[in-house]
Write a protein that holds these residues in place. Structure first.
Motif, PDB file in Angstrom:
ATOM      1  N   GLU A 113      -7.013  -2.186   3.869  1.00 55.60           N
ATOM      2  CA  GLU A 113      -5.707  -2.703   4.278  1.00 55.60           C
ATOM      3  C   GLU A 113      -4.759  -2.426   3.123  1.00 55.60           C
ATOM      4  OE1 GLU A 113      -7.640  -6.639   6.245  1.00 55.60           O
ATOM      5  OE2 GLU A 113      -5.473  -6.665   5.971  1.00 55.60           O
ATOM      6  N   PHE A 154      -0.748  -1.843   1.383  1.00 55.79           N
ATOM      7  CA  PHE A 154       0.603  -2.390   1.354  1.00 55.79           C
ATOM      8  C   PHE A 154       1.444  -1.636   0.323  1.00 55.79           C
ATOM      9  CE2 PHE A 154      -0.761  -6.239   3.595  1.00 55.79           C
ATOM     10  CZ  PHE A 154      -2.094  -6.306   3.245  1.00 55.79           C
ATOM     11  N   TYR A 184       4.606  -2.871  -2.112  1.00 54.23           N
ATOM     12  CA  TYR A 184       5.471  -3.939  -2.598  1.00 54.23           C
ATOM     13  C   TYR A 184       6.558  -3.324  -3.449  1.00 54.23           C
ATOM     14  CZ  TYR A 184       2.552  -7.831  -1.033  1.00 54.23           C
ATOM     15  OH  TYR A 184       1.884  -8.753  -0.270  1.00 54.23           O
ATOM     16  N   LEU A 229       7.102  -7.850  -0.360  1.00 59.18           N
ATOM     17  CA  LEU A 229       6.453  -6.880   0.508  1.00 59.18           C
ATOM     18  C   LEU A 229       7.483  -5.932   1.117  1.00 59.18           C
ATOM     19  CD1 LEU A 229       3.833  -5.987   2.023  1.00 59.18           C
ATOM     20  CD2 LEU A 229       4.520  -7.568   3.833  1.00 59.18           C
ATOM     21  N   ARG A 252       3.411  -2.750   5.412  1.00 57.55           N
ATOM     22  CA  ARG A 252       1.951  -2.788   5.461  1.00 57.55           C
ATOM     23  C   ARG A 252       1.476  -1.775   6.479  1.00 57.55           C
ATOM     24  NH1 ARG A 252       2.475  -8.846   7.571  1.00 57.55           N
ATOM     25  NH2 ARG A 252       4.621  -8.438   6.985  1.00 57.55           N
ATOM     26  N   ILE A 283      -0.855  -1.740   8.685  1.00 58.40           N
ATOM     27  CA  ILE A 283      -1.262  -2.167  10.019  1.00 58.40           C
ATOM     28  C   ILE A 283      -0.069  -2.329  10.955  1.00 58.40           C
ATOM     29  CG2 ILE A 283      -3.359  -3.280   9.227  1.00 58.40           C
ATOM     30  CD1 ILE A 283      -1.888  -5.960   9.466  1.00 58.40           C
ATOM     31  N   TYR A 303       5.051  -0.700  -5.960  1.00 56.47           N
ATOM     32  CA  TYR A 303       3.621  -0.870  -6.191  1.00 56.47           C
ATOM     33  C   TYR A 303       2.858  -0.693  -4.876  1.00 56.47           C
ATOM     34  CZ  TYR A 303       4.806  -3.081 -10.652  1.00 56.47           C
ATOM     35  OH  TYR A 303       5.285  -3.347 -11.911  1.00 56.47           O
ATOM     36  N   LEU A 321      -5.081  -9.039  -4.013  1.00 61.71           N
ATOM     37  CA  LEU A 321      -4.744  -7.628  -3.939  1.00 61.71           C
ATOM     38  C   LEU A 321      -5.117  -6.900  -5.219  1.00 61.71           C
ATOM     39  CD1 LEU A 321      -1.155  -8.073  -2.457  1.00 61.71           C
ATOM     40  CD2 LEU A 321      -3.187  -7.307  -1.215  1.00 61.71           C
ATOM     41  N   PHE A 370      -3.652  -3.840  -7.272  1.00 64.91           N
ATOM     42  CA  PHE A 370      -2.410  -3.079  -7.356  1.00 64.91           C
ATOM     43  C   PHE A 370      -2.596  -1.784  -8.134  1.00 64.91           C
ATOM     44  CE2 PHE A 370       1.045  -5.769  -5.803  1.00 64.91           C
ATOM     45  CZ  PHE A 370       0.433  -7.005  -5.725  1.00 64.91           C
TER      46      PHE A 370
END
Lengths: 110, 114
Positions: free
Chosen positions: A32, A34, A36, A46, A49, A51, A86, A98, A100
């Motif tokens: 998963e 992301f 940021y 955020l 993402r 998904i 990030y 998370l 990073f």
């Protein structure tokens, strides 16, 4: 071990030019991912993402499991896009925190 | 103003002293996190807590301690055992409201060891 790699510490492009911030990951499970963003003097927040498969502020990112990449793209950069970006990977699903990348500082020149 | 707050904004510590950083949230989030941010290093997870009275070590827990006695609060203590404590510390939280898919970050505390 899981890892997130952002190869560019600094990326400078002119306003109106396309932007691509690279992110590669290593993870044994189903990832998963992301993005940021941290604007000057603002909190880390955020951006998007994988998904959701959404476009936020003109940015998109597609998860490529074959290349283990999650690059962030925008076709036409704007000055307000200047920020620290990030890439992050969910550590274990759920609420495990998370991992990073080291971040890419994006500068949009007028 | 709702959200997640951290205090103090700046903190100075002498070598050999323990210091505690505060993190509070009123988002009704179950999970809370502490990250350390160093220039050129990104964010690294120190500790996290998924529920009250329970917490787990992250990647760089040595020299730190936490407690989670209340849902709203997750204080971080930087002990004298932490060899290089000067850094920017970020607290975050998340919950089922966002399917644990978005972490909300505080403004951070900058700790300097003198």
């Amino acid at each position: 071990a899981q890892r997130v790699t952002q190869p560019e510490k600094l990326l400078s492009v002119f306003k109106g030019a396309p932007v691509e911030l690279k992110c590669n990951y290593s993870y044994s499970g189903s990832p998963e991912l992301f993005w940021y963003v941290q604007y000057s003097r603002q909190r880390l927040q955020l951006l998007l993402r994988h998904i959701s498969r959404e476009s936020i502020k003109g940015f998109t990112a597609d998860l490529n499991k074959g290349e283990t990449s999650f690059h962030l793209k925008k076709p036409f950069a704007q000055e307000e896009d200047s920020a620290m970006y990030y890439c992050a990977l969910n550590r274990g699903g759920g609420a495990d925190g998370l991992t990073f990348g080291k971040g890419t500082h994006l500068i949009i020149q007028p | 103003d709702g959200g997640i707050t951290q205090s103090p904004k700046y903190l100075f510590r002498k070598e050999g002293q323990n210091v505690t950083l505060s993190c509070e949230q009123n988002l009704n989030h179950d999970a809370m996190y502490w990250y350390r941010q160093d220039p050129g290093q990104g964010l690294r997870l120190i500790y996290y807590s998924q529920i009250v009275n329970d917490f787990q070590k992250g990647d760089i827990a040595e020299g730190y301690s936490v407690s989670r006695e209340k849902k709203e609060s997750f204080p971080l203590t930087v002990t004298s055992a932490q060899k290089n404590p000067t850094a920017f510390y970020l607290c975050a939280s998340t919950g089922p409201q966002s399917s644990y898919n978005e972490q909300f970050f505080g403004p951070g505390t900058r700790l300097t060891v003198l």
